[in-house]
Design a protein around this motif. Structure first.
Motif, PDB file in Angstrom:
ATOM      1  N   VAL A 154      -3.460 -13.233   8.281  1.00 30.74           N
ATOM      2  CA  VAL A 154      -2.211 -13.990   8.440  1.00 30.74           C
ATOM      3  C   VAL A 154      -1.059 -13.045   8.754  1.00 30.74           C
ATOM      4  O   VAL A 154      -0.248 -13.293   9.660  1.00 30.74           O
ATOM      5  CB  VAL A 154      -1.907 -14.814   7.170  1.00 30.74           C
ATOM      6  N   ASP A 155      -0.971 -11.929   8.021  1.00 29.67           N
ATOM      7  CA  ASP A 155       0.125 -10.975   8.232  1.00 29.67           C
ATOM      8  C   ASP A 155       0.046 -10.325   9.611  1.00 29.67           C
ATOM      9  O   ASP A 155       1.044 -10.262  10.334  1.00 29.67           O
ATOM     10  CB  ASP A 155       0.101  -9.896   7.152  1.00 29.67           C
ATOM     11  N   LEU A 156      -1.139  -9.852   9.982  1.00 27.83           N
ATOM     12  CA  LEU A 156      -1.288  -9.156  11.261  1.00 27.83           C
ATOM     13  C   LEU A 156      -1.102 -10.092  12.453  1.00 27.83           C
ATOM     14  O   LEU A 156      -0.626  -9.684  13.515  1.00 27.83           O
ATOM     15  CB  LEU A 156      -2.663  -8.491  11.334  1.00 27.83           C
ATOM     16  N   SER A 157      -1.484 -11.341  12.278  1.00 31.26           N
ATOM     17  CA  SER A 157      -1.359 -12.303  13.379  1.00 31.26           C
ATOM     18  C   SER A 157       0.030 -12.923  13.448  1.00 31.26           C
ATOM     19  O   SER A 157       0.312 -13.701  14.367  1.00 31.26           O
ATOM     20  CB  SER A 157      -2.387 -13.419  13.212  1.00 31.26           C
ATOM     21  N   LYS A 158       0.873 -12.598  12.474  1.00 33.62           N
ATOM     22  CA  LYS A 158       2.205 -13.189  12.378  1.00 33.62           C
ATOM     23  C   LYS A 158       2.117 -14.711  12.254  1.00 33.62           C
ATOM     24  O   LYS A 158       2.749 -15.465  12.985  1.00 33.62           O
ATOM     25  CB  LYS A 158       3.071 -12.773  13.567  1.00 33.62           C
ATOM     26  N   ASN A 159       1.276 -15.107  11.316  1.00 33.13           N
ATOM     27  CA  ASN A 159       1.143 -16.526  10.935  1.00 33.13           C
ATOM     28  C   ASN A 159       0.542 -17.410  12.025  1.00 33.13           C
ATOM     29  O   ASN A 159       0.978 -18.548  12.229  1.00 33.13           O
ATOM     30  CB  ASN A 159       2.490 -17.096  10.489  1.00 33.13           C
ATOM     31  N   LYS A 160      -0.492 -16.919  12.698  1.00 32.61           N
ATOM     32  CA  LYS A 160      -1.208 -17.762  13.668  1.00 32.61           C
ATOM     33  C   LYS A 160      -1.782 -18.977  12.945  1.00 32.61           C
ATOM     34  O   LYS A 160      -2.304 -18.861  11.821  1.00 32.61           O
ATOM     35  CB  LYS A 160      -2.344 -16.975  14.307  1.00 32.61           C
ATOM     36  N   PRO A 161      -1.715 -20.163  13.573  1.00 34.34           N
ATOM     37  CA  PRO A 161      -2.242 -21.368  12.919  1.00 34.34           C
ATOM     38  C   PRO A 161      -3.701 -21.241  12.486  1.00 34.34           C
ATOM     39  O   PRO A 161      -4.070 -21.732  11.410  1.00 34.34           O
ATOM     40  CB  PRO A 161      -2.069 -22.443  13.994  1.00 34.34           C
ATOM     41  N   LEU A 162      -4.533 -20.595  13.299  1.00 40.22           N
ATOM     42  CA  LEU A 162      -5.940 -20.429  12.935  1.00 40.22           C
ATOM     43  C   LEU A 162      -6.078 -19.705  11.608  1.00 40.22           C
ATOM     44  O   LEU A 162      -6.887 -20.097  10.747  1.00 40.22           O
ATOM     45  CB  LEU A 162      -6.674 -19.660  14.035  1.00 40.22           C
ATOM     46  N   CYS A 163      -5.294 -18.652  11.420  1.00 45.81           N
ATOM     47  CA  CYS A 163      -5.388 -17.860  10.192  1.00 45.81           C
ATOM     48  C   CYS A 163      -4.815 -18.613   8.995  1.00 45.81           C
ATOM     49  O   CYS A 163      -5.365 -18.547   7.882  1.00 45.81           O
ATOM     50  CB  CYS A 163      -4.670 -16.522  10.382  1.00 45.81           C
ATOM     51  N   LEU A 164      -3.732 -19.323   9.207  1.00 51.78           N
ATOM     52  CA  LEU A 164      -3.178 -20.136   8.126  1.00 51.78           C
ATOM     53  C   LEU A 164      -4.181 -21.203   7.685  1.00 51.78           C
ATOM     54  O   LEU A 164      -4.331 -21.477   6.488  1.00 51.78           O
ATOM     55  CB  LEU A 164      -1.876 -20.799   8.582  1.00 51.78           C
ATOM     56  N   ALA A 165      -4.874 -21.797   8.670  1.00 50.13           N
ATOM     57  CA  ALA A 165      -5.857 -22.829   8.338  1.00 50.13           C
ATOM     58  C   ALA A 165      -7.036 -22.246   7.567  1.00 50.13           C
ATOM     59  O   ALA A 165      -7.518 -22.857   6.606  1.00 50.13           O
ATOM     60  CB  ALA A 165      -6.348 -23.511   9.612  1.00 50.13           C
ATOM     61  N   THR A 166      -7.496 -21.068   7.970  1.00 49.83           N
ATOM     62  CA  THR A 166      -8.600 -20.429   7.248  1.00 49.83           C
ATOM     63  C   THR A 166      -8.212 -20.166   5.805  1.00 49.83           C
ATOM     64  O   THR A 166      -8.968 -20.461   4.872  1.00 49.83           O
ATOM     65  CB  THR A 166      -8.993 -19.107   7.933  1.00 49.83           C
ATOM     66  N   ARG A 167      -7.013 -19.631   5.602  1.00 48.79           N
ATOM     67  CA  ARG A 167      -6.565 -19.352   4.231  1.00 48.79           C
ATOM     68  C   ARG A 167      -6.438 -20.648   3.436  1.00 48.79           C
ATOM     69  O   ARG A 167      -6.797 -20.685   2.251  1.00 48.79           O
ATOM     70  CB  ARG A 167      -5.235 -18.594   4.258  1.00 48.79           C
ATOM     71  N   ALA A 168      -5.961 -21.697   4.085  1.00 47.51           N
ATOM     72  CA  ALA A 168      -5.822 -22.981   3.389  1.00 47.51           C
ATOM     73  C   ALA A 168      -7.181 -23.526   2.964  1.00 47.51           C
ATOM     74  O   ALA A 168      -7.325 -24.083   1.862  1.00 47.51           O
ATOM     75  CB  ALA A 168      -5.116 -23.990   4.298  1.00 47.51           C
ATOM     76  N   ILE A 169      -8.188 -23.385   3.820  1.00 45.51           N
ATOM     77  CA  ILE A 169      -9.538 -23.850   3.469  1.00 45.51           C
ATOM     78  C   ILE A 169     -10.084 -23.068   2.283  1.00 45.51           C
ATOM     79  O   ILE A 169     -10.685 -23.634   1.358  1.00 45.51           O
ATOM     80  CB  ILE A 169     -10.475 -23.726   4.687  1.00 45.51           C
ATOM     81  N   ILE A 170      -9.875 -21.761   2.292  1.00 41.85           N
ATOM     82  CA  ILE A 170     -10.339 -20.934   1.171  1.00 41.85           C
ATOM     83  C   ILE A 170      -9.648 -21.373  -0.116  1.00 41.85           C
ATOM     84  O   ILE A 170     -10.290 -21.529  -1.168  1.00 41.85           O
ATOM     85  CB  ILE A 170     -10.086 -19.440   1.458  1.00 41.85           C
ATOM     86  N   TYR A 171      -8.335 -21.596  -0.038  1.00 38.10           N
ATOM     87  CA  TYR A 171      -7.609 -22.101  -1.212  1.00 38.10           C
ATOM     88  C   TYR A 171      -8.215 -23.420  -1.681  1.00 38.10           C
ATOM     89  O   TYR A 171      -8.505 -23.607  -2.870  1.00 38.10           O
ATOM     90  CB  TYR A 171      -6.139 -22.325  -0.858  1.00 38.10           C
ATOM     91  N   ALA A 172      -8.373 -24.356  -0.758  1.00 37.97           N
ATOM     92  CA  ALA A 172      -8.826 -25.709  -1.111  1.00 37.97           C
ATOM     93  C   ALA A 172     -10.188 -25.691  -1.777  1.00 37.97           C
ATOM     94  O   ALA A 172     -10.414 -26.386  -2.782  1.00 37.97           O
ATOM     95  CB  ALA A 172      -8.858 -26.586   0.141  1.00 37.97           C
TER      96      ALA A 172
END
Length: 312
Positions: A154-172
């Motif tokens: 997320v940090d390296l991509s500067k909040n790319k939607p794909l990365c935000l979604a991956t992190r959200a799935i891991i959280y969920a």
């Protein structure tokens, strides 16, 4: 935006009179139209292979291999094609990344992680690879390490939607619903001003158990000719996420995805979920009249002669 990309490709073809034989880029353009716009998988494969015939560069092979495993699930052939190109260019990061994706597609998550680590050694800023590693680690039950990779992506991509979604799935899926909902809210807000693939949002909704909303988003993606996310619906972890719901199989059918061959590792999973859990009251045995004969064979090391013999 996939609709804009398809329209642009069509304009290019119109300007050149639709001639692709003398220009590999035009073969790519027409191949993407066949794949995304028309969902004509046979034509798409023909055009991508024509592009490879024009030039056996890493770029053309990358595109053809990407089609083979995303479009048809033929990841063994894709890996063989990738390996042939890596013999010429062993440090081509795009090919190495695609190989890691192939492993993730069929559920070989540790192999995908190992391949990803080799890429990150060469390119520590490769957020796409770190993102895939995060998901693979999560699917192996290593959610703490997975979040470390996802946060870095997320940090390296500067909040790319794909990365935000991956992190959200891991959280969920790790029981952190509050954090997952916060990420989903960020994605929804972003989608108001820029194109965000609706499948990214759908996958987060599904991970949160909100399947009605997830399928609304998937239908939106399908109506707009979708994006990479729709092609990713055949990943093993997507089958496991959505496969209990008959709406998933109806969508797969409408998207005209080719049937997986019986020797594919996903085949038994698809048949079980589609005709067992996926369609109420129907079992695989009861459905044999309507589907090809189910034959599950051992699938050993990738690319081996034994596997190809089993496939014939």
């Amino acid at each position: 935006n996939p609709e804009e990309a398809i329209a642009k490709s069509r304009r290019i073809l119109d300007e050149r009179g639709g001639k692709v034989r003398d220009d590999k880029r035009l073969a790519f353009a027409e191949g993407w139209i066949a794949m995304y716009g028309d969902r004509n998988w046979t034509k798409a494969e023909q055009l991508f292979r024509e592009a490879v015939a024009f030039s056996k560069s890493a770029e053309t092979i990358h595109a053809c291999a990407l089609y083979l495993f995303y479009g048809e699930g033929r990841y063994v052939e894709a890996i063989e094609l990738i390996d042939s190109a890596l013999e010429q260019d062993p440090d081509h990061l795009g090919l190495l990344d695609l190989k890691a994706d192939c492993f993730a597609f069929e559920g070989s998550y540790q192999e995908s992680i190992d391949a990803g680590r080799e890429i990150v050694k060469r390119d520590p800023q490769n957020w796409d690879t770190l993102n895939q590693m995060g998901m693979s680690l999560h699917l192996l039950g290593k959610s703490s390490e997975a979040l470390e990779k996802a946060n870095l992506a997320v940090d390296l991509s500067k909040n790319k939607p794909l990365c935000l979604a991956t992190r959200a799935i891991i959280y969920a899926q790790s029981g952190q619903e509050k954090e997952a909902l916060e990420e989903l809210a960020k994605l929804d807000e972003r989608a108001k001003t820029v194109y965000v693939d609706p499948t990214y949002l759908a996958n987060v909704d599904a991970a949160l158990g909100k399947f009605d909303r997830a399928f609304e988003r998937l239908e939106s993606a399908a109506s707009k000719k979708g994006g990479w996310g729709l092609l990713g619906l055949r990943y093993r972890n997507r089958i496991e996420l959505y496969g209990h719901d008959p709406r998933y199989w109806e969508l797969i059918d409408r998207l005209k995805f080719p049937d997986l061959p019986f020797y594919h590792p996903h085949y038994e999973l698809e048949q079980r979920m589609r005709f067992g859990n996926g369609r109420a009251g129907t079992t695989i045995t009861e459905s044999k009249k309507n589907i090809r004969k189910i034959v599950v064979r051992p699938f050993r090391s990738r690319g081996s002669e034994e596997n190809h013999a089993a496939a014939v």
